[in-house]
Write a protein that holds these residues in place. Structure first.
Motif, PDB file in Angstrom:
ATOM      1  N   THR A  42       6.524  23.110 -25.648  1.00 56.50           N
ATOM      2  CA  THR A  42       5.613  22.142 -26.500  1.00 56.50           C
ATOM      3  C   THR A  42       6.129  20.566 -26.176  1.00 56.50           C
ATOM      4  OG1 THR A  42       7.178  22.430 -28.068  1.00 56.50           O
ATOM      5  CG2 THR A  42       5.314  23.664 -28.386  1.00 56.50           C
ATOM      6  N   ALA A  43       7.225  20.631 -25.239  1.00 57.24           N
ATOM      7  CA  ALA A  43       7.754  19.248 -24.840  1.00 57.24           C
ATOM      8  C   ALA A  43       7.289  19.048 -23.502  1.00 57.24           C
ATOM      9  CB  ALA A  43       9.224  19.091 -24.809  1.00 57.24           C
ATOM     10  N   GLY A  44       6.273  19.801 -23.079  1.00 61.86           N
ATOM     11  CA  GLY A  44       5.772  19.481 -21.708  1.00 61.86           C
ATOM     12  C   GLY A  44       6.575  19.950 -20.582  1.00 61.86           C
ATOM     13  N   ILE A  45       7.550  20.735 -20.745  1.00 58.91           N
ATOM     14  CA  ILE A  45       8.387  21.073 -19.518  1.00 58.91           C
ATOM     15  C   ILE A  45       7.945  22.486 -19.171  1.00 58.91           C
ATOM     16  CG2 ILE A  45      10.786  21.798 -18.859  1.00 58.91           C
ATOM     17  CD1 ILE A  45      11.686  19.784 -21.272  1.00 58.91           C
ATOM     18  N   ARG A  46       7.928  22.832 -17.930  1.00 58.08           N
ATOM     19  CA  ARG A  46       7.357  24.054 -17.102  1.00 58.08           C
ATOM     20  C   ARG A  46       8.492  24.802 -17.264  1.00 58.08           C
ATOM     21  NH1 ARG A  46       3.056  25.689 -16.422  1.00 58.08           N
ATOM     22  NH2 ARG A  46       3.474  26.829 -14.470  1.00 58.08           N
ATOM     23  N   PHE A  47       8.585  26.348 -17.512  1.00 57.54           N
ATOM     24  CA  PHE A  47       9.585  27.241 -17.403  1.00 57.54           C
ATOM     25  C   PHE A  47       8.972  28.513 -16.722  1.00 57.54           C
ATOM     26  CE2 PHE A  47      11.262  24.608 -20.910  1.00 57.54           C
ATOM     27  CZ  PHE A  47      12.412  24.425 -20.548  1.00 57.54           C
ATOM     28  N   GLU A  48       9.966  29.451 -16.675  1.00 54.65           N
ATOM     29  CA  GLU A  48       9.433  30.856 -16.132  1.00 54.65           C
ATOM     30  C   GLU A  48      10.371  31.810 -16.747  1.00 54.65           C
ATOM     31  OE1 GLU A  48       9.572  30.969 -11.748  1.00 54.65           O
ATOM     32  OE2 GLU A  48       7.569  30.151 -11.675  1.00 54.65           O
ATOM     33  N   SER A  49       9.937  32.839 -17.293  1.00 55.98           N
ATOM     34  CA  SER A  49      10.646  33.619 -17.953  1.00 55.98           C
ATOM     35  C   SER A  49      10.185  35.158 -17.807  1.00 55.98           C
ATOM     36  CB  SER A  49      10.704  33.425 -19.707  1.00 55.98           C
ATOM     37  OG  SER A  49      11.359  32.132 -19.879  1.00 55.98           O
ATOM     38  N   SER A  50      10.968  36.146 -17.921  1.00 54.09           N
ATOM     39  CA  SER A  50      10.138  37.464 -17.890  1.00 54.09           C
ATOM     40  C   SER A  50       9.653  37.933 -19.136  1.00 54.09           C
ATOM     41  CB  SER A  50      11.451  38.624 -17.526  1.00 54.09           C
ATOM     42  OG  SER A  50      12.332  38.700 -18.695  1.00 54.09           O
ATOM     43  N   VAL A  51       8.825  38.650 -19.035  1.00 55.78           N
ATOM     44  CA  VAL A  51       7.865  39.479 -20.208  1.00 55.78           C
ATOM     45  C   VAL A  51       9.043  39.639 -21.300  1.00 55.78           C
ATOM     46  CG1 VAL A  51       6.317  41.032 -21.083  1.00 55.78           C
ATOM     47  CG2 VAL A  51       5.675  39.711 -19.108  1.00 55.78           C
ATOM     48  N   ARG A  52       9.996  40.683 -20.786  1.00 52.77           N
ATOM     49  CA  ARG A  52      10.830  41.120 -21.926  1.00 52.77           C
ATOM     50  C   ARG A  52      11.505  40.091 -22.458  1.00 52.77           C
ATOM     51  NH1 ARG A  52      13.358  42.233 -16.753  1.00 52.77           N
ATOM     52  NH2 ARG A  52      15.233  41.393 -16.497  1.00 52.77           N
ATOM     53  N   ASP A  53      12.100  39.125 -21.785  1.00 56.10           N
ATOM     54  CA  ASP A  53      12.905  38.231 -22.448  1.00 56.10           C
ATOM     55  C   ASP A  53      11.918  37.264 -23.237  1.00 56.10           C
ATOM     56  OD1 ASP A  53      15.125  38.518 -21.059  1.00 56.10           O
ATOM     57  OD2 ASP A  53      14.947  37.086 -19.510  1.00 56.10           O
ATOM     58  N   ILE A  54      10.805  37.032 -23.075  1.00 53.36           N
ATOM     59  CA  ILE A  54      10.039  36.376 -23.889  1.00 53.36           C
ATOM     60  C   ILE A  54       9.784  37.142 -25.271  1.00 53.36           C
ATOM     61  CG2 ILE A  54       7.554  35.684 -24.269  1.00 53.36           C
ATOM     62  CD1 ILE A  54       7.377  34.569 -21.194  1.00 53.36           C
ATOM     63  N   LEU A  55       9.372  38.472 -25.104  1.00 48.54           N
ATOM     64  CA  LEU A  55       9.250  39.405 -26.405  1.00 48.54           C
ATOM     65  C   LEU A  55      10.700  39.497 -26.989  1.00 48.54           C
ATOM     66  CD1 LEU A  55       6.968  41.996 -24.688  1.00 48.54           C
ATOM     67  CD2 LEU A  55       6.383  40.524 -26.606  1.00 48.54           C
ATOM     68  N   HIS A  56      11.786  39.357 -26.427  1.00 48.90           N
ATOM     69  CA  HIS A  56      12.681  39.670 -27.203  1.00 48.90           C
ATOM     70  C   HIS A  56      13.179  38.249 -28.005  1.00 48.90           C
ATOM     71  CE1 HIS A  56      14.429  42.820 -24.784  1.00 48.90           C
ATOM     72  NE2 HIS A  56      14.972  43.160 -25.860  1.00 48.90           N
ATOM     73  N   HIS A  57      12.828  37.023 -27.340  1.00 52.28           N
ATOM     74  CA  HIS A  57      12.915  35.748 -27.980  1.00 52.28           C
ATOM     75  C   HIS A  57      11.880  35.671 -29.065  1.00 52.28           C
ATOM     76  CE1 HIS A  57      12.817  31.615 -28.905  1.00 52.28           C
ATOM     77  NE2 HIS A  57      11.739  31.603 -28.915  1.00 52.28           N
ATOM     78  N   VAL A  58      10.733  36.172 -28.955  1.00 46.90           N
ATOM     79  CA  VAL A  58       9.791  36.165 -30.262  1.00 46.90           C
ATOM     80  C   VAL A  58      10.364  37.090 -31.270  1.00 46.90           C
ATOM     81  CG1 VAL A  58       7.554  37.026 -31.103  1.00 46.90           C
ATOM     82  CG2 VAL A  58       7.675  35.926 -28.715  1.00 46.90           C
ATOM     83  N   PHE A  59      10.931  38.133 -31.216  1.00 46.26           N
ATOM     84  CA  PHE A  59      11.425  39.024 -32.159  1.00 46.26           C
ATOM     85  C   PHE A  59      12.689  38.291 -32.772  1.00 46.26           C
ATOM     86  CE2 PHE A  59       9.758  42.548 -29.253  1.00 46.26           C
ATOM     87  CZ  PHE A  59       8.500  42.247 -29.756  1.00 46.26           C
ATOM     88  N   LEU A  60      13.383  37.859 -32.069  1.00 46.30           N
ATOM     89  CA  LEU A  60      14.868  37.051 -32.495  1.00 46.30           C
ATOM     90  C   LEU A  60      14.392  35.859 -33.417  1.00 46.30           C
ATOM     91  CD1 LEU A  60      17.120  37.942 -29.596  1.00 46.30           C
ATOM     92  CD2 LEU A  60      17.213  38.881 -32.025  1.00 46.30           C
ATOM     93  N   HIS A  61      13.640  34.718 -32.607  1.00 48.43           N
ATOM     94  CA  HIS A  61      13.202  33.749 -33.289  1.00 48.43           C
ATOM     95  C   HIS A  61      12.477  33.981 -34.558  1.00 48.43           C
ATOM     96  CE1 HIS A  61      10.356  30.314 -33.762  1.00 48.43           C
ATOM     97  NE2 HIS A  61      11.132  29.757 -33.400  1.00 48.43           N
ATOM     98  N   SER A  62      11.831  35.002 -34.752  1.00 44.76           N
ATOM     99  CA  SER A  62      10.972  35.232 -35.941  1.00 44.76           C
ATOM    100  C   SER A  62      12.089  35.707 -37.091  1.00 44.76           C
ATOM    101  CB  SER A  62       9.852  36.303 -35.788  1.00 44.76           C
ATOM    102  OG  SER A  62       8.996  35.877 -34.877  1.00 44.76           O
ATOM    103  N   GLN A  63      12.788  36.468 -36.536  1.00 47.06           N
ATOM    104  CA  GLN A  63      13.930  36.970 -37.617  1.00 47.06           C
ATOM    105  C   GLN A  63      14.896  35.823 -38.123  1.00 47.06           C
ATOM    106  OE1 GLN A  63      13.381  39.403 -39.124  1.00 47.06           O
ATOM    107  NE2 GLN A  63      15.402  40.159 -39.834  1.00 47.06           N
ATOM    108  N   TYR A  64      15.254  34.755 -37.178  1.00 46.07           N
ATOM    109  CA  TYR A  64      16.009  33.776 -37.637  1.00 46.07           C
ATOM    110  C   TYR A  64      15.184  32.945 -38.473  1.00 46.07           C
ATOM    111  CZ  TYR A  64      17.574  28.788 -37.545  1.00 46.07           C
ATOM    112  OH  TYR A  64      17.801  27.604 -37.765  1.00 46.07           O
ATOM    113  N   HIS A  65      13.850  32.633 -38.510  1.00 49.19           N
ATOM    114  CA  HIS A  65      13.093  31.779 -39.409  1.00 49.19           C
ATOM    115  C   HIS A  65      12.744  32.684 -40.585  1.00 49.19           C
ATOM    116  CE1 HIS A  65      12.802  28.104 -37.356  1.00 49.19           C
ATOM    117  NE2 HIS A  65      12.748  28.969 -36.125  1.00 49.19           N
ATOM    118  N   ARG A  66      12.805  34.013 -40.539  1.00 46.53           N
ATOM    119  CA  ARG A  66      12.732  34.828 -41.877  1.00 46.53           C
ATOM    120  C   ARG A  66      13.895  34.497 -42.729  1.00 46.53           C
ATOM    121  NH1 ARG A  66      11.122  38.975 -38.290  1.00 46.53           N
ATOM    122  NH2 ARG A  66       8.949  38.890 -37.836  1.00 46.53           N
ATOM    123  N   GLY A  67      15.017  34.480 -42.155  1.00 44.29           N
ATOM    124  CA  GLY A  67      16.347  34.265 -42.853  1.00 44.29           C
ATOM    125  C   GLY A  67      16.082  32.933 -43.747  1.00 44.29           C
ATOM    126  N   LYS A  68      15.649  31.773 -42.879  1.00 40.08           N
ATOM    127  CA  LYS A  68      15.430  30.562 -43.535  1.00 40.08           C
ATOM    128  C   LYS A  68      14.711  30.713 -44.818  1.00 40.08           C
ATOM    129  CE  LYS A  68      15.396  26.867 -41.115  1.00 40.08           C
ATOM    130  NZ  LYS A  68      15.014  25.949 -40.164  1.00 40.08           N
TER     131      LYS A  68
END
Length: 170
Positions: free
Chosen positions: A107-133
């Motif tokens: 969203t800041a306009g910076i290009r990245f490359e990540s593996s599918v598994r790393d992206i999915l792990h991020h989604v699951f962990l990020h969502s859980q972090y915000h559910r805690g909030k």
């Protein structure tokens, strides 16, 4: 169903937890006497982020912003769409696909490359972090938080009460 392996099996289990936890959050907000605005906004971010990451994985434009403004009915609709879409995505995935590199712009306009598994792990962990909030915001509003811990999902029994007076997990 696509071929599977240990990594893919774990990712699918984490996706099932995500579905379960998103449903639990929706139920908690729907049954609250008054939904705290901040909690609704935080859950909207969980879902907006889940949609944006799936769009990156599927190389398509996102259907929702990262911080959508939505009421409970709209969030319920988005949860149902995401559950179907993530299920379809993971069902079509092979173990080899989890190693595929995805190029995307954040969203800041910076290009990245990540593996599918790393992206999915991020989604699951990020969502859980915000559910805690969201749960913190519910507690601050005098509403009993909803247990969405992974272990509660795995054993299909809520996690333990952590404060005197809580009834969740009892």
């Amino acid at each position: 169903m696509a071929q599977g392996g240990v990594m893919l099996s774990e990712l699918r289990k984490l996706r099932n937890h995500m579905d379960w936890a998103d449903d639990a959050m929706l139920d908690a907000l729907a049954s609250a006497p008054q939904v705290p605005t901040e909690a609704l906004r935080e859950l909207a971010h969980v879902l907006g982020s889940e949609e944006n990451w799936l769009a990156r994985l599927e190389a398509r434009p996102a259907h929702a912003p990262i911080w959508p403004m939505a009421d409970l009915a709209e969030l319920t609709r988005l949860v149902r769409e995401l559950q179907v879409a993530y299920g379809r995505y993971l069902d079509a995935l092979s173990e080899a696909d989890t190693h595929r590199i995805v190029s995307y712009t954040n969203t800041a306009g910076i290009r990245f490359e990540s593996s599918v598994r790393d992206i999915l792990h991020h989604v699951f962990l990020h969502s859980q972090y915000h559910r805690g909030k969201v749960n913190l915001m519910l507690r601050q509003a005098g509403i009993t938080p909803v247990p969405v811990d992974y272990i509660g999902f795995v054993r299909q029994f809520p996690t333990a009460v952590t404060r005197v007076g809580d009834t969740a997990g009892a």
